[in-house]
Design an enzyme around this catalytic site. Structure first.
Site, PDB file in Angstrom:
ATOM      1  N   HIS A   1     -13.669  13.334   3.076  1.00 33.68           N
ATOM      2  CA  HIS A   1     -12.395  12.100   2.495  1.00 33.68           C
ATOM      3  C   HIS A   1     -11.403  12.818   3.691  1.00 33.68           C
ATOM      4  CE1 HIS A   1     -10.892  14.242  -0.311  1.00 33.68           C
ATOM      5  NE2 HIS A   1     -11.503  14.409  -0.386  1.00 33.68           N
TER       6      HIS A   1
ATOM      7  N   CYS B   1     -14.402  18.577  -2.550  1.00 39.33           N
ATOM      8  CA  CYS B   1     -15.020  17.976  -1.137  1.00 39.33           C
ATOM      9  C   CYS B   1     -14.641  18.413   0.011  1.00 39.33           C
ATOM     10  CB  CYS B   1     -13.932  16.922  -1.736  1.00 39.33           C
ATOM     11  SG  CYS B   1     -14.853  16.086  -3.149  1.00 39.33           S
TER      12      CYS B   1
END
Length: 471
Positions: free
Chosen positions: A395, A411
């Site tokens: 992301h 992440c």
């Protein structure tokens, strides 16, 4: 002199490199640096230095320059090819003459029996001129168009010259105009660009002013070939653009098949709103190529067999120079995320990770969403892509200081500019590998106005879900 070279240190070599940069006309310095490269086994660099040394090299080594040896070998090979072609042409010409004689003998008796005094009309000079002009028009060779572009992958320095010679000879035998291109190497990786390096130009007999084919090497300083180089560069750019478009179309098919589904006939069926946004939008340049690829897959309505047909297209060079669908590699050691096809890197972004909290393994992109949690300024940036329906995702982020660091909970963070381009490039179902020590620590990102972009399909937000990825 060789004994003294054996005593050189890396510091000496570094000094000599700087010296030749500031004294490019010192041929003895070039020669000495070339000897050191040769000792280290870096033969291509050594050859370059020897060519710069010129007469100094000839005096000490008592042999021609490497570039002269290469040109001589090429000339001998081309002469051998031309000799074979002349022999075949003589045989063909002899067969045509023999056939003509047989036709004359066959119809001679018939013509002799006809009335030789039958009136005949002689065309006027104007008519004759028209026929001559028409005959000339019919036999005139058509103007040559764009030549073929041939990709030659560089390997080690010692093999590059041999690869180039083989490619040139092959292009000469085909008697077509060919532009030989290559990509910059970084270790075992080739770095993709839509402006590939023109390695050599082969002009066929039909396009050459001389009777034999001509070969130019734009990378050699002595090459007086600026018009040929400019034309070849244009052809290489057209080839690269077409190759990239076909890569995207074929990779989209592969991503759908990876999800266990059959690709639809139109890419428009894949560019819907969330959650049917397999691709983020329809690219006008490769949507037609998508249909072309799909036609070859339609005879089979079974996912495994369809996948095998698509795999065969990669093997047989349908997307030359690319050999595999797009996939993503994330390197925890160099903090890089690369978009690759085989050994070619198309993008290599710098990313933020979570250290040991970022798992290694194989995943696929299972979900794509624009503005996670309804905003582009939140913790997940303007784009998000979930990995195999886990809490891990690729992301964006507005915390640019975290890029290159191990500050996330697991992440993979990119700048919004990078994640938006990645979102457009890869389809849902694209394979993702998280590993360590595989990617080079080099950035491969185009200028902002050259980024890969598609018209974004509306409705790719997901307001009905609160994302809780391990940021």
């Amino acid at each position: 002199m060789n004994d003294r070279l054996d005593e050189w240190t890396e510091q000496d070599e570094a000094y000599m490199k700087k010296y030749v940069q500031s004294h490019p006309d010192n041929r003895m310095a070039w020669y000495l640096l070339g000897k050191q490269y040769e000792k280290d086994g870096q033969l291509r660099k050594a050859s370059y230095c020897y060519n710069q040394a010129g007469d100094i090299y000839k005096a000490f080594e008592n042999e021609p320059l490497p570039i002269e040896r290469f040109q001589e070998e090429q000339m001998l090979m081309m002469q051998a090819v031309q000799k074979r072609m002349r022999k075949r042409n003589r045989i063909k010409q002899g067969m045509r003459v023999l056939a003509s004689l047989l036709l004359i003998l066959l119809f001679g008796a018939m013509l002799a029996g006809e009335d030789a005094m039958a009136p005949t009309s002689k065309p006027s000079d104007k008519q004759s001129e028209g026929k001559d002009a028409e005959s000339e028009k019919e036999t005139k060779l058509p103007a040559p168009g764009l030549g073929t572009v041939v990709y030659v992958e560089k390997t080690s320095s010692a093999q590059s010259d041999r690869q180039l010679r083989q490619a040139v000879v092959k292009a000469t035998k085909q008697n077509t105009s060919s532009t030989l291109v290559t990509l910059q190497k970084h270790g075992r990786w080739s770095i993709w660009t839509t402006q590939p390096q023109v390695w050599a130009i082969v002009k066929s007999k039909a396009q050459s002013e001389s009777r034999s084919s001509q070969t130019y090497f734009p990378g050699v300083a002595e090459c007086d070939c600026e018009p040929e180089r400019l034309q070849a560069a244009k052809e290489a750019a057209v080839w690269a653009s077409a190759a990239e478009q076909r890569l995207m179309a074929m990779s989209t098919h592969a991503a759908v098949l990876e999800q266990g589904k059959l690709p639809p006939a139109s890419v428009g069926e894949l560019a819907k709103g969330y959650p049917r946004n397999v691709v983020s939008g329809i690219h006008p340049e490769w949507s037609g190529i998508y249909k072309d690829v799909h036609k070859k897959l339609t005879p089979v309505k079974n996912v495994p067999k369809t996948k095998r047909i698509l795999d065969k297209q990669w093997v047989t060079g349908e997307a030359e120079p690319f050999k595999e669908p797009l996939r993503i590699i994330i390197d925890k050691k160099t903090h890089r995320l690369a978009v690759v096809s085989g050994s070619i890197i198309l993008r290599n972004y710098k990313v933020g990770l979570g250290g040991e909290r970022t798992p290694e393994g194989s995943f696929v992109i299972s979900e794509k969403v624009v503005n996670p949690n309804g905003t582009s300024t939140g913790a997940y940036g303007s784009r998000g892509m979930a990995l195999s329906n886990t809490q891990y995702a690729i992301h964006g982020t507005n915390d640019l200081d975290s890029i290159g660091q191990d500050e996330s909970l697991g992440c993979i963070r990119l700048s919004n500019a990078d994640v938006e381009e990645l979102f457009d490039m890869v389809a849902m179902g694209t394979k993702v590998t998280i590993t360590s020590g595989h990617l080079p620590d080099v950035t491969v990102v185009p200028a902002d106005d050259e980024r890969y972009r598609v018209p974004l399909t509306p409705g790719q937000e997901n307001p009905n879900k609160i994302y809780k990825w391990l940021d």
